[in-house]
Design a protein around this motif. Structure first.
Motif, mmCIF file in Angstrom:
data_model
loop_
_atom_site.group_PDB
_atom_site.id
_atom_site.type_symbol
_atom_site.label_atom_id
_atom_site.label_comp_id
_atom_site.label_asym_id
_atom_site.label_seq_id
_atom_site.Cartn_x
_atom_site.Cartn_y
_atom_site.Cartn_z
ATOM 1 N N ARG A 13 -5.558 3.754 -3.225
ATOM 2 C CA ARG A 13 -4.695 3.595 -2.048
ATOM 3 C C ARG A 13 -3.865 4.851 -1.816
ATOM 4 N N ALA A 14 -3.414 5.478 -2.900
ATOM 5 C CA ALA A 14 -2.647 6.719 -2.762
ATOM 6 C C ALA A 14 -3.499 7.826 -2.148
ATOM 7 N N ARG A 15 -4.800 7.758 -2.358
ATOM 8 C CA ARG A 15 -5.755 8.703 -1.784
ATOM 9 C C ARG A 15 -6.090 8.372 -0.330
ATOM 10 N N GLY A 16 -5.612 7.223 0.141
ATOM 11 C CA GLY A 16 -5.916 6.803 1.509
ATOM 12 C C GLY A 16 -7.219 6.055 1.647
ATOM 13 N N VAL A 17 -7.792 5.616 0.523
ATOM 14 C CA VAL A 17 -9.039 4.857 0.556
ATOM 15 C C VAL A 17 -8.711 3.391 0.839
ATOM 16 N N PRO A 18 -9.312 2.772 1.860
ATOM 17 C CA PRO A 18 -9.075 1.349 2.087
ATOM 18 C C PRO A 18 -9.559 0.521 0.896
ATOM 19 N N ARG A 64 -16.372 3.901 2.692
ATOM 20 C CA ARG A 64 -15.260 3.694 3.628
ATOM 21 C C ARG A 64 -14.415 2.476 3.276
ATOM 22 N N ASP A 95 -5.572 -3.893 1.469
ATOM 23 C CA ASP A 95 -5.634 -3.797 2.929
ATOM 24 C C ASP A 95 -6.080 -5.129 3.520
#
Length: 209
Positions: free
Chosen positions: A101-106, A7, A132
């Motif tokens: 980050r483009a994948r939405g991973v913090p 996460r 982040d």
């Protein structure tokens, strides 16, 4: 591909995103023989630890230069030429960070860095504003591998154990994170880190290329 339970991915900065090899700078500017003589006489990495703990950048460097007058000019270069010491960027690692980050991973940073040196670096390397959360030792008043810095990260992020994947180039820092149950990767090359991110299911092979 592993189930995605991570996460938050945490990057060290020095020798992961930006090369940090002060000896190389001095070899280039004053010559290897002079550099070896200076590093044998002066513990410049211990000096830098004080900066990373949040003490004044210029004050610490100039205090050290005054204590070792035979090397004063060279020691002051640590301050005056700092951006030349912190170079070059490890471009592949930056691409991996941005792919996550483009994948939405913090994506966060956990770095031993001084207050003023981190501000200097942020003004020069745009990607340092893309985390982040940046956890910077100078602001926290504690440096890796002290377990307190990892605990502070957990408390801030609300994450513990294997919800975190952390990469660092120093085994002691990786081991300290592993002792808290974090997933860890000892950074050697960007390719090895890319392979780990693919194995964790965080990036595809194409995204990690």
């Amino acid at each position: 591909m592993a189930d995605v339970t991570v996460r938050g991915v945490i990057f060290d900065i020095g020798n992961v995103l930006i090369e940090w090899q002060p000896e190389r700078f001095y070899d280039r500017t004053v010559g290897e023989a002079r550099r070896r003589e200076m590093f044998a006489a002066v513990d410049l990495h211990a000096m830098n630890d004080r900066i990373d703990l949040g003490q004044g950048f210029r004050d610490i460097v100039h205090e050290t230069a005054a204590a070792f007058p035979a090397f004063a000019t060279e020691i002051r270069m640590w301050h005056d030429n700092w951006l030349d010491l912190a170079a070059p960027v490890i471009d592949r690692s930056v691409r991996l960070m941005r792919a996550l980050r483009a994948r939405g991973v913090p994506v966060h940073a956990l770095t031993n860095f001084g207050i003023e040196t981190f501000a200097l670096a942020r003004g020069h390397f745009d990607f340092l504003d893309e985390f982040d959360r940046p956890f910077v030792s100078g602001h926290l008043g504690v440096i890796k591998p002290d377990e307190a810095i990892y605990r502070l990260v957990e408390e801030d992020l609300g994450l513990t154990g294997d919800a975190i994947l952390f990469t660092d180039d120093r085994a002691a820092n990786v081991d300290a994170a592993g002792a808290r149950g974090w997933r860890t990767h000892l950074f050697d090359t960007p390719q090895g880190w890319a392979d780990r991110l693919v194995a964790e299911g965080l990036l595809s092979e194409r995204e990690a290329a």
